[in-house]
Motif scaffolding. Sequence first.
Motif, mmCIF file in Angstrom:
data_model
loop_
_atom_site.group_PDB
_atom_site.id
_atom_site.type_symbol
_atom_site.label_atom_id
_atom_site.label_comp_id
_atom_site.label_asym_id
_atom_site.label_seq_id
_atom_site.Cartn_x
_atom_site.Cartn_y
_atom_site.Cartn_z
ATOM 1 N N MET A 1 29.311 45.651 47.004
ATOM 2 C CA MET A 1 30.256 44.649 46.547
ATOM 3 C C MET A 1 31.655 45.024 47.045
ATOM 4 O O MET A 1 32.046 46.189 47.033
ATOM 5 N N LEU A 2 32.415 44.031 47.450
ATOM 6 C CA LEU A 2 33.739 44.265 48.021
ATOM 7 C C LEU A 2 34.698 44.956 47.050
ATOM 8 O O LEU A 2 35.495 45.793 47.466
ATOM 9 N N LEU A 3 34.626 44.608 45.781
ATOM 10 C CA LEU A 3 35.534 45.241 44.816
ATOM 11 C C LEU A 3 35.256 46.732 44.703
ATOM 12 O O LEU A 3 36.191 47.543 44.702
ATOM 13 N N ASP A 4 33.990 47.088 44.605
ATOM 14 C CA ASP A 4 33.642 48.511 44.524
ATOM 15 C C ASP A 4 34.074 49.240 45.789
ATOM 16 O O ASP A 4 34.607 50.349 45.730
ATOM 17 N N GLN A 5 33.856 48.602 46.914
ATOM 18 C CA GLN A 5 34.267 49.187 48.190
ATOM 19 C C GLN A 5 35.789 49.358 48.214
ATOM 20 O O GLN A 5 36.297 50.404 48.619
ATOM 21 N N GLY A 6 36.505 48.340 47.775
ATOM 22 C CA GLY A 6 37.966 48.410 47.735
ATOM 23 C C GLY A 6 38.455 49.537 46.845
ATOM 24 O O GLY A 6 39.372 50.276 47.211
#
Length: 131
Positions: A1-6
């Motif tokens: 997920m992009l948020l976790d990656q961010g």
Amino acid sequence: MLLDQGHALLVAGRFEEAVAAFETYLVFGENPAHRRTATWSLAMVYLLPTSPLHSQTRALALLRTLEDGHPRSLEAMQAGWIRTVIQEGTRNRSTIQEHERTIRELNELVEQLKQIDLNRRPPGGGEREEG
């Protein structure tokens, strides 16, 4: 997920990549709670003094977006508190600078008055007679 990656990128100090992940989520993500998180995270990147992307102006705009777009959310309440603290800090810095300027001016005036007093003393350095 992009948020976790961010968030992982942010923790790793890879600010530019973290911003890209959060901004990408804001473009494509549909979950309102996650969009708030992405906006909040972006604001934090811009608030961090250690961030090469540090921009108080940008951070305040993002915090305002949270307040305006999601006024009843926890993020909006936190955003309002942070904005208030920043604004008070800015006002306090201005007040301190103004006081420092006044102190410098008063010190200069005292030095000028000392010089005037020294110039009024009679030759030989004696005390003036009181009339």
